[in-house]
Design a protein around this motif. Structure first.
Motif, mmCIF file in Angstrom:
data_model
loop_
_atom_site.group_PDB
_atom_site.id
_atom_site.type_symbol
_atom_site.label_atom_id
_atom_site.label_comp_id
_atom_site.label_asym_id
_atom_site.label_seq_id
_atom_site.Cartn_x
_atom_site.Cartn_y
_atom_site.Cartn_z
ATOM 1 N N LEU A 1 0.838 -1.200 0.000
ATOM 2 C CA LEU A 1 0.000 0.000 0.000
ATOM 3 C C LEU A 1 0.868 1.244 0.000
ATOM 4 N N LEU A 2 0.660 2.119 -0.942
ATOM 5 C CA LEU A 2 1.404 3.373 -1.062
ATOM 6 C C LEU A 2 0.675 4.515 -0.367
ATOM 7 N N ARG A 3 -0.636 4.605 -0.624
ATOM 8 C CA ARG A 3 -1.410 5.743 -0.127
ATOM 9 C C ARG A 3 -2.875 5.348 -0.003
ATOM 10 N N ALA A 4 -3.521 5.968 0.967
ATOM 11 C CA ALA A 4 -4.964 5.799 1.133
ATOM 12 C C ALA A 4 -5.598 7.180 1.246
ATOM 13 N N ARG A 5 -6.741 7.323 0.635
ATOM 14 C CA ARG A 5 -7.543 8.548 0.759
ATOM 15 C C ARG A 5 -8.840 8.125 1.434
ATOM 16 N N VAL A 6 -9.114 8.737 2.579
ATOM 17 C CA VAL A 6 -10.295 8.391 3.357
ATOM 18 C C VAL A 6 -11.216 9.607 3.382
ATOM 19 N N GLU A 7 -12.453 9.412 2.967
ATOM 20 C CA GLU A 7 -13.454 10.481 2.968
ATOM 21 C C GLU A 7 -14.589 10.091 3.903
ATOM 22 N N LEU A 8 -14.853 10.945 4.856
ATOM 23 C CA LEU A 8 -15.957 10.771 5.793
ATOM 24 C C LEU A 8 -16.724 12.076 5.793
ATOM 25 N N GLY A 9 -17.837 12.090 5.071
ATOM 26 C CA GLY A 9 -18.575 13.338 4.903
ATOM 27 C C GLY A 9 -17.704 14.329 4.147
ATOM 28 N N ASP A 10 -17.547 15.524 4.691
ATOM 29 C CA ASP A 10 -16.721 16.554 4.061
ATOM 30 C C ASP A 10 -15.258 16.472 4.487
ATOM 31 N N GLU A 11 -14.937 15.553 5.388
ATOM 32 C CA GLU A 11 -13.571 15.421 5.892
ATOM 33 C C GLU A 11 -12.792 14.428 5.020
ATOM 34 N N VAL A 12 -11.648 14.876 4.513
ATOM 35 C CA VAL A 12 -10.796 14.040 3.669
ATOM 36 C C VAL A 12 -9.432 13.923 4.336
ATOM 37 N N THR A 13 -8.942 12.692 4.454
ATOM 38 C CA THR A 13 -7.633 12.427 5.036
ATOM 39 C C THR A 13 -6.803 11.641 4.039
ATOM 40 N N GLU A 14 -5.605 12.124 3.754
ATOM 41 C CA GLU A 14 -4.661 11.421 2.891
ATOM 42 C C GLU A 14 -3.636 10.762 3.801
#
Length: 98
Positions: A73-86
């Motif tokens: 795994l190189l990278r994950a993008r997590v979206e929870l509602g309007d919150e985005v975490t890279e």
């Protein structure tokens, strides 16, 4: 013309590491009886590309994964509602702390 994504469906996941480990597969015909489930697409190498938690038909949580050539795994993008975490990951797939 782009090809439509093929999805697999799951009831839940186990563990806390990414990519999520999906368990309890569901047939598409079982989705009408579920308020909450996970919809997953895979890349050409069979790795999870996207994982979405659907609640009453709406995407509540979304993960998108990118992998190195070796499959880690190189990278994950997590979206929870309007919150985005890279999240960048080391060669073992563990999150890199800033």
């Amino acid at each position: 013309m782009s090809q439509a994504k093929e999805y697999r469906y799951f009831l839940t996941y186990s563990g806390v590491r990414m990519p999520l480990k999906l368990v309890e597969p569901l047939a598409e015909s079982e989705l009408g009886n579920r308020n909450t489930y996970f919809r997953v697409s895979y890349d050409a190498s069979g790795r999870i590309a996207t994982c979405e938690k659907l609640v009453y038909g709406e995407v509540e949580l979304s993960h998108q994964y990118a992998y190195r050539d070796d499959g880690s795994l190189l990278r994950a993008r997590v979206e929870l509602g309007d919150e985005v975490t890279e999240v960048d990951c080391d060669e073992n797939g563990a999150p890199v702390r800033a």
